[in-house]
Motif scaffolding. Structure first.
Motif, PDB file in Angstrom:
ATOM      1  N   ASP A 221      49.449  40.824 104.292  1.00 41.54           N
ATOM      2  CA  ASP A 221      49.044  39.479 105.029  1.00 41.54           C
ATOM      3  C   ASP A 221      48.888  38.411 103.961  1.00 41.54           C
ATOM      4  O   ASP A 221      49.267  37.356 104.634  1.00 41.54           O
ATOM      5  CB  ASP A 221      47.799  39.787 105.969  1.00 41.54           C
ATOM      6  CG  ASP A 221      48.180  40.270 107.168  1.00 41.54           C
ATOM      7  OD1 ASP A 221      49.398  40.781 107.286  1.00 41.54           O
ATOM      8  OD2 ASP A 221      47.393  40.101 108.212  1.00 41.54           O
ATOM      9  N   HIS A 222      48.577  38.767 102.726  1.00 38.86           N
ATOM     10  CA  HIS A 222      48.312  37.770 101.888  1.00 38.86           C
ATOM     11  C   HIS A 222      49.469  36.883 101.449  1.00 38.86           C
ATOM     12  O   HIS A 222      49.445  35.848 100.772  1.00 38.86           O
ATOM     13  CB  HIS A 222      47.481  38.357 100.514  1.00 38.86           C
ATOM     14  CG  HIS A 222      48.516  39.260  99.654  1.00 38.86           C
ATOM     15  ND1 HIS A 222      49.188  38.703  98.760  1.00 38.86           N
ATOM     16  CD2 HIS A 222      48.753  40.515  99.881  1.00 38.86           C
ATOM     17  CE1 HIS A 222      50.260  39.860  98.365  1.00 38.86           C
ATOM     18  NE2 HIS A 222      49.634  40.745  98.741  1.00 38.86           N
ATOM     19  N   ARG A 223      50.581  37.447 101.643  1.00 41.23           N
ATOM     20  CA  ARG A 223      51.915  37.068 101.611  1.00 41.23           C
ATOM     21  C   ARG A 223      52.025  35.665 102.197  1.00 41.23           C
ATOM     22  O   ARG A 223      52.989  34.760 101.967  1.00 41.23           O
ATOM     23  CB  ARG A 223      53.150  38.119 101.562  1.00 41.23           C
ATOM     24  CG  ARG A 223      52.862  39.184 100.476  1.00 41.23           C
ATOM     25  CD  ARG A 223      54.302  39.579 100.371  1.00 41.23           C
ATOM     26  NE  ARG A 223      54.021  40.725  99.493  1.00 41.23           N
ATOM     27  CZ  ARG A 223      54.745  41.310  98.683  1.00 41.23           C
ATOM     28  NH1 ARG A 223      56.182  40.696  98.590  1.00 41.23           N
ATOM     29  NH2 ARG A 223      54.769  42.334  97.715  1.00 41.23           N
ATOM     30  N   ALA A 224      51.551  35.543 103.603  1.00 38.47           N
ATOM     31  CA  ALA A 224      51.530  34.506 104.245  1.00 38.47           C
ATOM     32  C   ALA A 224      50.871  33.314 103.291  1.00 38.47           C
ATOM     33  O   ALA A 224      51.112  32.076 103.607  1.00 38.47           O
ATOM     34  CB  ALA A 224      50.844  34.819 105.410  1.00 38.47           C
TER      35      ALA A 224
ATOM     36  N   THR B 160      63.564  23.471 103.569  1.00 38.30           N
ATOM     37  CA  THR B 160      62.786  24.310 102.405  1.00 38.30           C
ATOM     38  C   THR B 160      62.014  25.371 103.422  1.00 38.30           C
ATOM     39  O   THR B 160      61.778  26.515 102.932  1.00 38.30           O
ATOM     40  CB  THR B 160      61.936  23.481 101.951  1.00 38.30           C
ATOM     41  OG1 THR B 160      62.426  22.354 101.029  1.00 38.30           O
ATOM     42  CG2 THR B 160      61.137  24.360 100.822  1.00 38.30           C
ATOM     43  N   MET B 161      61.822  24.573 104.519  1.00 34.42           N
ATOM     44  CA  MET B 161      60.974  25.493 105.343  1.00 34.42           C
ATOM     45  C   MET B 161      61.588  26.802 106.050  1.00 34.42           C
ATOM     46  O   MET B 161      61.262  27.780 106.313  1.00 34.42           O
ATOM     47  CB  MET B 161      60.370  24.920 106.598  1.00 34.42           C
ATOM     48  CG  MET B 161      59.123  23.956 106.245  1.00 34.42           C
ATOM     49  SD  MET B 161      57.601  24.706 105.648  1.00 34.42           S
ATOM     50  CE  MET B 161      56.996  25.557 107.106  1.00 34.42           C
ATOM     51  N   GLY B 162      62.718  26.322 105.957  1.00 33.16           N
ATOM     52  CA  GLY B 162      63.770  27.577 106.506  1.00 33.16           C
ATOM     53  C   GLY B 162      64.074  28.690 105.329  1.00 33.16           C
ATOM     54  O   GLY B 162      63.945  29.924 105.632  1.00 33.16           O
ATOM     55  N   ILE B 163      63.736  28.348 104.163  1.00 35.56           N
ATOM     56  CA  ILE B 163      63.855  29.377 103.196  1.00 35.56           C
ATOM     57  C   ILE B 163      62.734  30.058 102.925  1.00 35.56           C
ATOM     58  O   ILE B 163      62.703  31.342 102.980  1.00 35.56           O
ATOM     59  CB  ILE B 163      64.090  28.609 101.701  1.00 35.56           C
ATOM     60  CG1 ILE B 163      65.240  27.794 101.741  1.00 35.56           C
ATOM     61  CG2 ILE B 163      64.058  29.545 100.700  1.00 35.56           C
ATOM     62  CD1 ILE B 163      65.561  26.946 100.306  1.00 35.56           C
ATOM     63  N   LEU B 164      61.400  29.379 103.402  1.00 33.12           N
ATOM     64  CA  LEU B 164      60.086  29.901 103.314  1.00 33.12           C
ATOM     65  C   LEU B 164      60.212  30.723 104.676  1.00 33.12           C
ATOM     66  O   LEU B 164      59.470  32.054 104.759  1.00 33.12           O
ATOM     67  CB  LEU B 164      58.895  29.037 103.481  1.00 33.12           C
ATOM     68  CG  LEU B 164      59.000  28.314 102.289  1.00 33.12           C
ATOM     69  CD1 LEU B 164      57.709  27.070 102.247  1.00 33.12           C
ATOM     70  CD2 LEU B 164      58.355  28.999 100.905  1.00 33.12           C
TER      71      LEU B 164
ATOM     72  N   ARG C 260      50.923  28.130 100.574  1.00 28.52           N
ATOM     73  CA  ARG C 260      50.634  27.287  99.323  1.00 28.52           C
ATOM     74  C   ARG C 260      51.942  26.393  98.896  1.00 28.52           C
ATOM     75  O   ARG C 260      51.680  25.273  98.491  1.00 28.52           O
ATOM     76  CB  ARG C 260      50.090  28.255  98.176  1.00 28.52           C
ATOM     77  CG  ARG C 260      48.773  28.436  98.173  1.00 28.52           C
ATOM     78  CD  ARG C 260      48.400  29.126  96.936  1.00 28.52           C
ATOM     79  NE  ARG C 260      48.629  30.503  96.777  1.00 28.52           N
ATOM     80  CZ  ARG C 260      48.115  31.603  97.245  1.00 28.52           C
ATOM     81  NH1 ARG C 260      47.054  31.615  97.935  1.00 28.52           N
ATOM     82  NH2 ARG C 260      48.728  32.799  97.016  1.00 28.52           N
ATOM     83  N   ILE C 261      53.020  27.128  98.897  1.00 28.32           N
ATOM     84  CA  ILE C 261      54.261  26.340  98.651  1.00 28.32           C
ATOM     85  C   ILE C 261      54.683  25.329  99.697  1.00 28.32           C
ATOM     86  O   ILE C 261      54.819  24.221  99.423  1.00 28.32           O
ATOM     87  CB  ILE C 261      55.365  27.720  98.420  1.00 28.32           C
ATOM     88  CG1 ILE C 261      55.355  28.382  97.192  1.00 28.32           C
ATOM     89  CG2 ILE C 261      56.829  26.677  98.315  1.00 28.32           C
ATOM     90  CD1 ILE C 261      56.456  29.389  97.247  1.00 28.32           C
TER      91      ILE C 261
ATOM     92  N   ILE D 212      58.871  21.979  95.057  1.00 28.46           N
ATOM     93  CA  ILE D 212      58.972  22.930  96.289  1.00 28.46           C
ATOM     94  C   ILE D 212      59.989  23.755  96.577  1.00 28.46           C
ATOM     95  O   ILE D 212      59.920  24.787  97.253  1.00 28.46           O
ATOM     96  CB  ILE D 212      58.327  21.808  97.462  1.00 28.46           C
ATOM     97  CG1 ILE D 212      57.876  22.980  98.909  1.00 28.46           C
ATOM     98  CG2 ILE D 212      59.499  20.880  97.818  1.00 28.46           C
ATOM     99  CD1 ILE D 212      57.717  22.104  99.925  1.00 28.46           C
ATOM    100  N   VAL D 213      61.240  23.089  96.250  1.00 25.56           N
ATOM    101  CA  VAL D 213      62.493  23.875  96.688  1.00 25.56           C
ATOM    102  C   VAL D 213      62.394  25.273  95.597  1.00 25.56           C
ATOM    103  O   VAL D 213      62.813  26.128  95.993  1.00 25.56           O
ATOM    104  CB  VAL D 213      63.701  22.829  96.651  1.00 25.56           C
ATOM    105  CG1 VAL D 213      64.993  23.957  96.973  1.00 25.56           C
ATOM    106  CG2 VAL D 213      63.397  21.866  97.446  1.00 25.56           C
TER     107      VAL D 213
END
Length: 218
Positions: free
Chosen positions: A159-162, A128-132, A167-168, A181-182
């Motif tokens: 920068d707010h997109r980080a 999932t972190m790979g997708i993020l 959050r996810i 989460i996925v």
């Protein structure tokens, strides 16, 4: 007594490949103690000639991973209805169509959901972190486009997109719950990629089907 979809698919594959090879199941497909709602179909295929995936009669694949060496193909496929098929192919190869632009993300999402659903939070979160991470790459490209440069000394209004990604990433990965989460990681990826490339149209129906199958029986 009802037949599992794995057994039905095995029969279908054997019929489709009767003139071109053999199919033998392994793993959970031959051990009822291992078979659960997240199981795929694992099968070893020996081909005497090349075969197109369309010839298998399973319809179009929603996502896949195709790895090859000089004498072996590993083809892992996710169908639109959530069934997953892992084939170990020798002798020749199964030809796949041209993949869509988000095929790697689709495949990782399906695998991440199955891992989390099975209780493997470590690998599930890793995938999932790979997708993020891909979401962050898209956000950086959006920033480059907005500012007309890929050189940035400081942050920007994007920068707010980080924080959206963080959050996810902090969502629970409790296998007793739906692996949202996925789903949320994919939704973010799809929204941002469509913003970067307006012609892109996300389709997470295969992921939804995988999760629906996995969580149907608890």
């Amino acid at each position: 007594m009802s037949i599992s979809w794995q057994a039905a698919m095995l029969q279908q594959l054997r019929a489709a490949l009767a003139a071109a090879g053999t199919v033998e199941p392994y793993g959970s497909a031959v051990d009822d103690d291992l078979l659960d709602s997240w199981s795929d179909l694992d099968a070893a295929v020996e081909l005497t000639e090349p075969v197109a995936f369309d010839h298998l009669g399973l319809g179009a694949a929603w996502a896949w991973q195709d790895s090859r060496t000089s004498d072996h193909q590993t083809l892992r496929t996710v169908l639109p209805d959530g069934r997953r098929l892992d084939l170990s192919v020798r002798g020749d190869a199964i030809a796949m169509p041209q993949p869509g632009p988000d095929n790697p993300v689709r495949f990782e999402a399906a695998l991440a959901a199955a891992r989390i659903g099975r209780g493997d939070r470590l690998i599930g979160l890793h995938l999932t972190m790979g997708i993020l991470r891909e979401c962050l790459v898209i956000a950086m490209l959006l920033r480059d486009r907005a500012e007309g440069t890929d050189r940035h000394r400081f942050g920007s209004d994007l920068d707010h997109r980080a924080d959206d990604v963080a959050r996810i990433a902090a969502l629970p990965t409790d296998p007793r719950q739906r692996p949202t989460i996925v789903e949320q990681a994919c939704r973010l990826y799809g929204d941002w990629r469509a913003e970067l490339h307006p012609g892109y149209r996300p389709d997470w129906s295969g992921l939804t089907a995988v999760i629906d199958r996995g969580t149907a029986i608890r």
